[in-house]
Design an enzyme around this catalytic site. Structure first.
Site, PDB file in Angstrom:
ATOM      1  N   PRO A 110       0.031  -1.596  -0.277  1.00  0.00           N
ATOM      2  CG  PRO A 110       0.044  -1.026   2.519  1.00  0.00           C
ATOM      3  CD  PRO A 110       0.556  -2.511   1.195  1.00  0.00           C
ATOM      4  CB  VAL A 111       2.743   2.637  -2.116  1.00  0.00           C
ATOM      5  CG1 VAL A 111       3.627   4.362  -2.587  1.00  0.00           C
ATOM      6  CG2 VAL A 111       3.668   2.215  -1.637  1.00  0.00           C
ATOM      7  NE  ARG A 204       7.808   9.909   6.234  1.00  0.00           N
ATOM      8  CZ  ARG A 204       6.876   9.708   5.510  1.00  0.00           C
ATOM      9  NH1 ARG A 204       6.434  10.350   4.546  1.00  0.00           N
ATOM     10  NH2 ARG A 204       6.754   8.502   6.511  1.00  0.00           N
ATOM     11  CE  LYS A 286       2.615  -2.243   5.475  1.00  0.00           C
ATOM     12  NZ  LYS A 286       3.067  -0.553   4.729  1.00  0.00           N
ATOM     13  CB  SER A 308       5.922  -3.521   7.002  1.00  0.00           C
ATOM     14  OG  SER A 308       6.508  -2.038   6.792  1.00  0.00           O
ATOM     15  CG  HIS A 310       5.395   2.907   6.864  1.00  0.00           C
ATOM     16  ND1 HIS A 310       4.222   2.658   7.311  1.00  0.00           N
ATOM     17  CD2 HIS A 310       5.415   4.250   5.509  1.00  0.00           C
ATOM     18  CE1 HIS A 310       3.248   3.622   6.528  1.00  0.00           C
ATOM     19  NE2 HIS A 310       4.616   4.368   5.560  1.00  0.00           N
ATOM     20  NE  ARG A 313       7.415   7.149   2.897  1.00  0.00           N
ATOM     21  CZ  ARG A 313       7.494   8.111   2.041  1.00  0.00           C
ATOM     22  NH1 ARG A 313       8.876   7.623   1.288  1.00  0.00           N
ATOM     23  NH2 ARG A 313       7.176   8.517   1.224  1.00  0.00           N
ATOM     24  CG  ASP A 341       6.495  -3.251   3.421  1.00  0.00           C
ATOM     25  OD1 ASP A 341       5.743  -2.943   2.130  1.00  0.00           O
ATOM     26  OD2 ASP A 341       6.665  -2.486   4.551  1.00  0.00           O
TER      27      ASP A 341
HETATM   28  C1  GLV Z   1       2.929   7.092   3.821  1.00  0.00           C
HETATM   29  O1  GLV Z   1       2.590   6.139   4.305  1.00  0.00           O
HETATM   30  C2  GLV Z   1       3.845   7.424   3.810  1.00  0.00           C
HETATM   31  O2  GLV Z   1       4.972   6.534   3.993  1.00  0.00           O
HETATM   32  O3  GLV Z   1       4.703   8.515   3.348  1.00  0.00           O
END
Ligand code: GLV
Length: 428
Positions: A110-111, A204, A286, A308, A310, A313, A341
């Site tokens: 899922p993205v 980020r 997840k 996972s 992510h 991120r 994942d």
């Molecule tokens: C959302 O799922 C992201 O990582 O930006």
């Protein structure tokens, strides 16, 4: 490679390896293969195609990208041990997930906000997933209505039925959660995957420095804007999405990535709700990285977990997801369905995750890059190439089918967990 290999009759999936032959042959017909699928090249080509913001969002990781780097490093510490003179003529990449027969143990992670990468957003991606008979997982942060994604996923699927799961970012508005899940069920999504690691984005740097949050700039909220309960919330807030797209997008995403943690009890509530609405279909969690959380998921009766982080991120400086997988499989591998994942870039990465005990593997950035480079044709090329790479790996590596790989630690030689820190430019 001989396309008339008589053993093709014994396969339940196409001979994906022939995609290599097709590309080798192309220049005889005055054609060239679409683009180079080396992951480093894919990333480079995607960067050339995307806007600065598109590139930042696709490539951003939490903090200094140390988790992302460690995710990649962890794959290098395992080496596959090839076997010779195995009868791989009758090999097959087929797999079963939650009673769906699929082409391979590989799914579309899922993205969100695919419109950043292509104006048709999630639709071409869901179409290719259906065509290749690989499970497609739609993100709640997706930028197309759930119903349209369902139709796209069926469009090219054999027998007109794609295999698709719905990834839930759970709002604190229960009526909205119910509405999203109801829509997913009505649109043929047959499992729900609740993401636990993201109810607020990690820090980020590039995205913060460029105000790079599409929803706040009137882009990508289509999944929410098409929801009847959310439309009611817009009316209650006095926001007209036609004239106030930034405010509407903000109300939507602030309902989804709200920054307010949930509890285990609330996750159980969501599972019960999904089961009630779907007639008992699977519900997985997840974002699991610790043995303790994996044990808790078993204890509380969830159907599966996705190990996972992510893709690095969310939490910078976290453990490699592949290392977490190994420990979690050792602890609860026979008690719950375990998926993987984070950081997958090739068929050999898929192999390694399976050998460590995952039963299914999601890929994300690979197809995002394909989508960015060449839209639907780009996603198709990337994923057909991955399937060919996997089929060929089984053949040259001496593993006849997925069952011979899953939890076969003897297929790997594994080094110590010892990762020197690398600069951000760490080569894929
Ligand atoms: C959302 O799922 C992201 O990582 O930006």
């Amino acid at each position: 490679m001989d396309p008339n290999n008589p053993n093709r009759e014994s396969r339940s999936t196409p001979q994906y390896a022939l995609y290599q032959r097709e590309n080798f042959w192309k220049s005889n017909d005055g054609q060239v293969p679409p683009f180079n699928t080396d992951p480093g090249e894919l990333e480079r080509l995607a960067q050339q195609k995307l806007t600065q913001n598109g590139w930042f969002y696709a490539s951003s990781n939490a903090g200094q990208s140390h988790t992302h780097t460690t995710n990649r490093q962890s794959f290098y510490r395992h080496r596959i041990i090839p076997r010779m003179l195995v009868d791989t003529n009758t090999r097959d990449t087929a797999h079963t997930i939650w009673s769906h027969s699929v082409s391979a143990p590989i799914g579309f992670a899922p993205v969100g906000i695919n419109k950043i990468y292509n104006e048709a957003g999630e639709l071409p991606v869901a179409r290719v997933a259906g065509e290749l008979n690989l499970p497609y997982c739609l993100s709640t942060a997706g930028s197309q209505p759930i119903e349209d994604v369902g139709v796209a996923n069926d469009a090219l699927a054999k027998d007109g039925k794609g295999v698709r799961f719905f990834q839930l970012y759970m709002p604190h508005d229960d009526a909205l959660t119910r509405s999203l899940l109801q829509r997913a069920v009505a649109s043929g999504f047959t499992a729900c995957i609740l993401t636990l690691d993201t109810w607020q984005l990690g820090w980020r740097h590039d995205d913060v420095a460029t105000s790079n949050y599409a929803f706040y700039h009137g882009k990508g909220a289509d999944l929410g804007l098409s929801d009847p309960v959310f439309q009611q919330r817009l009316r209650e807030a006095g926001i007209d999405p036609a004239t106030q797209p930034n405010e509407a997008g903000a109300l939507w995403i602030d309902s989804v990535w709200h920054g307010r943690a949930h509890t285990w009890e609330k996750a159980v509530w969501a599972m019960r709700l999904w089961k009630e609405l779907s007639g008992g279909k699977p519900f997985a969690l997840k974002g699991i990285q610790s043995v303790g959380d994996a044990r808790k998921a078993v204890e509380m009766g969830f159907d599966g977990i996705v190990v996972s982080n992510h893709a690095g991120r969310q939490v910078d400086g976290a453990v490699a997801s592949l290392d977490a997988l190994e420990k979690i499989v050792d602890a609860v591998g026979d008690k719950i369905y375990i998926m993987y994942d984070s950081g997958v870039r090739s068929a050999s990465d898929v192999f390694k995750a399976l050998a460590l005990g995952a039963q299914f593997v999601f890929v994300g950035r690979l197809w995002i890059w394909g989508l960015s480079i060449m839209g639907e044709a780009g996603v198709r090329h990337v994923m057909k190439s991955l399937l060919a790479d996997f089929d060929i790996l089984l053949n040259v590596g001496g593993y006849r089918n997925v069952g011979k790989i899953i939890r076969n630690r003897a297929a790997l030689e594994s080094g110590p967990r010892d990762y020197p820190l690398q600069p951000r430019t760490f080569k894929l």
